[in-house]
Design a protein around this motif. Structure first.
Motif, PDB file in Angstrom:
ATOM      1  N   ASN A  42      -4.209   1.458 -11.429  1.00  0.00           N
ATOM      2  CA  ASN A  42      -3.257   0.457 -10.927  1.00  0.00           C
ATOM      3  C   ASN A  42      -3.460   0.155  -9.449  1.00  0.00           C
ATOM      4  O   ASN A  42      -2.538  -0.318  -8.784  1.00  0.00           O
ATOM      5  CB  ASN A  42      -1.823   0.949 -11.153  1.00  0.00           C
ATOM      6  CG  ASN A  42      -1.456   0.976 -12.620  1.00  0.00           C
ATOM      7  OD1 ASN A  42      -1.390  -0.056 -13.272  1.00  0.00           O
ATOM      8  ND2 ASN A  42      -1.235   2.168 -13.157  1.00  0.00           N
ATOM      9  N   ALA A  43      -4.649   0.429  -8.953  1.00  0.00           N
ATOM     10  CA  ALA A  43      -4.946   0.186  -7.536  1.00  0.00           C
ATOM     11  C   ALA A  43      -6.087  -0.813  -7.404  1.00  0.00           C
ATOM     12  O   ALA A  43      -7.101  -0.700  -8.108  1.00  0.00           O
ATOM     13  CB  ALA A  43      -5.295   1.489  -6.827  1.00  0.00           C
ATOM     14  N   GLN A  44      -5.905  -1.777  -6.513  1.00  0.00           N
ATOM     15  CA  GLN A  44      -7.006  -2.695  -6.212  1.00  0.00           C
ATOM     16  C   GLN A  44      -8.106  -1.993  -5.431  1.00  0.00           C
ATOM     17  O   GLN A  44      -9.291  -2.265  -5.621  1.00  0.00           O
ATOM     18  CB  GLN A  44      -6.495  -3.865  -5.362  1.00  0.00           C
ATOM     19  CG  GLN A  44      -5.541  -4.821  -6.031  1.00  0.00           C
ATOM     20  CD  GLN A  44      -5.256  -6.016  -5.138  1.00  0.00           C
ATOM     21  OE1 GLN A  44      -6.165  -6.679  -4.673  1.00  0.00           O
ATOM     22  NE2 GLN A  44      -3.979  -6.280  -4.895  1.00  0.00           N
TER      23      GLN A  44
ATOM     24  N   LEU B 196      -7.632   6.166 -10.475  1.00  0.00           N
ATOM     25  CA  LEU B 196      -6.522   5.213 -10.382  1.00  0.00           C
ATOM     26  C   LEU B 196      -6.863   3.889 -11.063  1.00  0.00           C
ATOM     27  O   LEU B 196      -7.895   3.275 -10.786  1.00  0.00           O
ATOM     28  CB  LEU B 196      -6.168   4.950  -8.918  1.00  0.00           C
ATOM     29  CG  LEU B 196      -5.322   6.009  -8.209  1.00  0.00           C
ATOM     30  CD1 LEU B 196      -5.144   5.659  -6.734  1.00  0.00           C
ATOM     31  CD2 LEU B 196      -3.957   6.145  -8.881  1.00  0.00           C
TER      32      LEU B 196
ATOM     33  N   LEU C 249       1.904   2.116  -9.566  1.00  0.00           N
ATOM     34  CA  LEU C 249       0.937   2.811  -8.720  1.00  0.00           C
ATOM     35  C   LEU C 249       1.510   4.129  -8.222  1.00  0.00           C
ATOM     36  O   LEU C 249       0.828   5.163  -8.226  1.00  0.00           O
ATOM     37  CB  LEU C 249       0.540   1.920  -7.540  1.00  0.00           C
ATOM     38  CG  LEU C 249      -0.438   2.523  -6.536  1.00  0.00           C
ATOM     39  CD1 LEU C 249      -1.736   2.905  -7.209  1.00  0.00           C
ATOM     40  CD2 LEU C 249      -0.686   1.544  -5.384  1.00  0.00           C
TER      41      LEU C 249
ATOM     42  N   LEU D  15       5.577  -1.496  -6.524  1.00  0.00           N
ATOM     43  CA  LEU D  15       4.498  -0.508  -6.642  1.00  0.00           C
ATOM     44  C   LEU D  15       4.928   0.705  -7.465  1.00  0.00           C
ATOM     45  O   LEU D  15       4.458   1.827  -7.240  1.00  0.00           O
ATOM     46  CB  LEU D  15       4.025  -0.052  -5.253  1.00  0.00           C
ATOM     47  CG  LEU D  15       3.462  -1.137  -4.339  1.00  0.00           C
ATOM     48  CD1 LEU D  15       2.997  -0.531  -3.024  1.00  0.00           C
ATOM     49  CD2 LEU D  15       2.317  -1.893  -4.996  1.00  0.00           C
TER      50      LEU D  15
ATOM     51  N   ALA E 263      -3.838   3.695  -1.005  1.00  0.00           N
ATOM     52  CA  ALA E 263      -4.115   2.923  -2.222  1.00  0.00           C
ATOM     53  C   ALA E 263      -3.357   1.606  -2.143  1.00  0.00           C
ATOM     54  O   ALA E 263      -2.176   1.580  -1.788  1.00  0.00           O
ATOM     55  CB  ALA E 263      -3.701   3.711  -3.454  1.00  0.00           C
ATOM     56  N   LYS E 264      -4.022   0.529  -2.490  1.00  0.00           N
ATOM     57  CA  LYS E 264      -3.396  -0.806  -2.482  1.00  0.00           C
ATOM     58  C   LYS E 264      -3.095  -1.220  -3.911  1.00  0.00           C
ATOM     59  O   LYS E 264      -3.978  -1.192  -4.781  1.00  0.00           O
ATOM     60  CB  LYS E 264      -4.313  -1.829  -1.824  1.00  0.00           C
ATOM     61  CG  LYS E 264      -3.697  -3.231  -1.719  1.00  0.00           C
ATOM     62  CD  LYS E 264      -4.632  -4.171  -0.990  1.00  0.00           C
ATOM     63  CE  LYS E 264      -4.033  -5.565  -0.862  1.00  0.00           C
ATOM     64  NZ  LYS E 264      -2.843  -5.590   0.005  1.00  0.00           N
ATOM     65  N   GLY E 265      -1.846  -1.610  -4.167  1.00  0.00           N
ATOM     66  CA  GLY E 265      -1.434  -1.999  -5.504  1.00  0.00           C
ATOM     67  C   GLY E 265      -1.678  -3.467  -5.791  1.00  0.00           C
ATOM     68  O   GLY E 265      -2.001  -4.262  -4.900  1.00  0.00           O
TER      69      GLY E 265
ATOM     70  N   VAL F  17      -8.924   1.872  -2.972  1.00  0.00           N
ATOM     71  CA  VAL F  17      -8.506   3.172  -2.450  1.00  0.00           C
ATOM     72  C   VAL F  17      -9.412   3.496  -1.260  1.00  0.00           C
ATOM     73  O   VAL F  17     -10.637   3.383  -1.361  1.00  0.00           O
ATOM     74  CB  VAL F  17      -8.611   4.291  -3.503  1.00  0.00           C
ATOM     75  CG1 VAL F  17      -8.092   5.610  -2.938  1.00  0.00           C
ATOM     76  CG2 VAL F  17      -7.832   3.919  -4.770  1.00  0.00           C
TER      77      VAL F  17
ATOM     78  N   VAL G 137       0.834  -1.197   0.000  1.00  0.00           N
ATOM     79  CA  VAL G 137       0.000   0.000   0.000  1.00  0.00           C
ATOM     80  C   VAL G 137       0.872   1.251   0.000  1.00  0.00           C
ATOM     81  O   VAL G 137       2.029   1.223   0.417  1.00  0.00           O
ATOM     82  CB  VAL G 137      -0.950   0.038   1.220  1.00  0.00           C
ATOM     83  CG1 VAL G 137      -1.902  -1.142   1.192  1.00  0.00           C
ATOM     84  CG2 VAL G 137      -0.167   0.069   2.522  1.00  0.00           C
TER      85      VAL G 137
END
Length: 411
Positions: A101-103, A99, A246, A243, A234-236, A105, A62
Motif C-alpha cells: 500500500n505504499a507508492q 509493503l 498503509l 493512510l 513510506a508514501k501512501g 519507501v 507519508v
C-alpha cells in the motif's frame, strides 16, 4: 427610484463631510475592531501558508517509522521509548520489499552542524543521507544539475546535492555543478543544487538551503557502522484515506519483523507530518477565536457609537426631514438617507482598519511573510457593512416614520 436613492446617498455623504470630527470619532471603534479581526486572520493565513510550505519538504501522505514518537500534547513519557531499538537498513529493505500500500519507501539519516569546506571557504551544514526514492517522498526541487542515479545510490558514490546557501558560500561567483568540496575530510562532487527556499517559520527536517544530500551508503561510511540507525518513510496512495491501510500494513510487518507477541505494545513509532499541522491548527483556531472576541467588542462599541451619532443626526435634522416629506419624499427615501449614512460611516471605518493591516504586512517579522488576501478584505468590508446596517436601521426607521407636520414645527 434610482435617482432618489442616489440623492439619498449624496445627502448622506454631505452630512458626514459637514461633521468631520464627529464622523472620525464615530468610526474609530469600527476601525479598531476590523483591524483586530483582519490582522488575526491575515496572521493565521500567513502562518498556515508558511507551514504548508515547510511540510512540502518532508512529504505529503507519508508515514515515518522511527524510534521516538512526535509529541504535541505537552506530556512526553520518554522513559517508555528509551529502550526501543532504532529502525535499521534490514527493516527498511524488508518494508520496501513487502509493503503493497505504499507508492515509495525511502530511508534517511541526518547529521547536523557539520563543517563543509571548499578551498578557503567553509560553513556549517546539515548532512542528510538518503536512498534513491527519497525524491518520491519529499520535495527535492533541483534548480541546477540533476538528481541521483540508482547506481550512485547503490555503490554509495561520493556525490552531493547541495542547498542554495551552501552553493553561495562554498562556490561564490562560480557554477558548483561538477566541482568538489569536503565533508568530514572526504571529497564530494556536486551534481545538483536545490532551489532556494528562504527562511521559514518551521523548518521540518531542516532548512534545505543549508543541506547537503548524499547517498545513505556514503553517509553510513562517514558516521555509522555497516548497519546504521535510520528513519524509514513510506508514501501512501491518494486513494488510501487517512493512510489507514498503509499504517495497518506497516504495523503488522514491523511487529512480525521484530517478533512482538500479540499482547506486547509496539516498540516503534509511526509519525505523520499532518499531526504537526493539526496540532498547530488547534493553536490557530484559538487565535482566530481570540481575534473575533477582541475585534467583536471593539466593533460592538463602534456600532453603539454609530447608532448614537445617527440618533443625534436624526434629531438635528428633524426639521429638514419634515420639509422633505412635505415636498413629497417617500418614507424609503428618508430611510435610505440615514441608512446609507450609517453604512458609509461604518465602511470608512472598516477601510481604515484594512489599510492598517495592509501597512502592517510591509513589516519584517522574521521569516513570516504577511499577505493580506482578497478574501480577508471582502470579510472586513462585509462585517463593516453589516455593522452599519444594524447600527443605522433603528434611527433610519424612526426618521422615516416621522409626521411631516410635527417634524416641521420642531426646533
Amino acid at each position: 427610484m434610482l435617482r432618489q436613492v442616489f440623492e439619498s446617498f449624496r445627502f448622506a455623504w454631505q452630512a458626514l463631510r459637514s461633521n468631520l470630527l464627529r464622523t472620525t470619532l464615530s468610526l474609530l471603534g469600527v476601525t479598531v475592531g476590523i483591524f483586530a479581526i483582519i490582522a488575526v486572520f491575515t496572521l493565521v493565513d500567513s502562518l498556515e501558508r508558511n507551514i504548508r510550505t515547510s511540510l512540502s519538504f518532508i512529504g505529503d501522505k507519508v508515514i515515518y517509522v522511527q524510534k521516538w514518537p512526535w509529541n504535541f500534547d505537552g506530556e512526553y513519557q520518554w522513559w517508555k521509548y528509551f529502550q526501543r531499538p532504532e529502525p535499521n537498513m534490514n527493516e527498511y529493505r524488508f518494508l520496501s520489499a513487502k509493503l503493497e500500500n505504499a507508492q515509495a519507501v525511502a530511508a534517511m539519516d541526518f547529521k547536523g552542524r557539520q563543517t563543509v569546506k571548499q578551498g578557503n571557504n567553509s560553513m556549517t551544514s546539515l548532512i542528510q543521507g538518503i536512498t534513491f526514492e527519497y525524491n518520491l517522498i519529499s520535495d527535492v526541487p533541483v534548480a541546477q544539475g540533476r538528481y541521483f542515479t540508482q547506481q550512485e545510490i547503490d555503490v554509495a558514490r561520493n556525490v552531493a546535492i547541495i542547498g542554495s546557501d551552501v552553493a553561495q558560500n562554498l562556490f561564490p561567483g562560480i557554477d558548483p555543478v561538477g566541482k568538489s568540496f569536503k565533508i568530514n575530510g572526504l571529497n564530494y562532487v556536486v551534481i545538483g543544487i536545490q532551489e532556494a527556499k528562504g527562511e521559514s517559520l518551521l523548518n521540518f527536517g531542516g532548512n534545505p538551503d543549508i543541506k547537503c544530500l548524499i547517498p545513505l551508503g556514503a553517509f553510513a561510511k562517514m558516521y555509522h557502522s555497516v548497519n546504521p540507525s535510520i528513519d524509514i518513510v513510506a508514501k501512501g496512495y491518494d486513494t488510501d484515506e487517512g493512510l489507514l491501510e498503509l499504517e495497518s500494513e506497516i504495523r503488522g510487518l514491523m511487529r512480525t519483523r521484530r517478533g512482538l507477541r500479540p499482547l506486547q505494545a509496539d516498540n516503534f513509532a509511526m509519525n505523520r507530518p499532518e499531526a504537526a499541522a493539526q496540532a498547530i491548527s488547534g493553536i490557530f483556531a484559538v487565535l482566530t477565536i481570540a481575534g473575533w472576541v477582541i475585534g467583536g467588542f471593539s466593533i460592538l462599541i463602534g456600532g453603539f457609537g454609530i447608532a448614537n451619532i445617527m440618533f443625534v443626526s436624526v434629531k438635528e435634522r428633524t426639521n429638514i426631514i419634515g420639509i422633505q416629506k412635505s415636498l413629497g419624499a417617500k418614507n424609503y427615501v428618508i430611510l435610505f438617507q440615514f441608512l446609507f449614512e450609517a453604512v458609509l460611516l461604518s465602511l470608512v471605518g472598516g477601510l481604515a482598519g484594512i489599510l492598517l493591516v495592509y501597512l502592517l504586512s510591509f513589516m519584517q517579522l522574521g521569516s513570516l511573510d504577511l499577505q493580506l488576501s482578497a478574501g480577508n478584505i471582502a470579510l472586513g468590508l462585509g462585517v463593516s457593512s453589516v455593522i452599519g446596517v444594524l447600527s443605522g436601521i433603528i434611527p433610519a426607521f424612526s426618521a422615516a416614520r416621522m409626521d411631516p407636520v410635527i417634524a416641521i414645527r420642531s426646533k
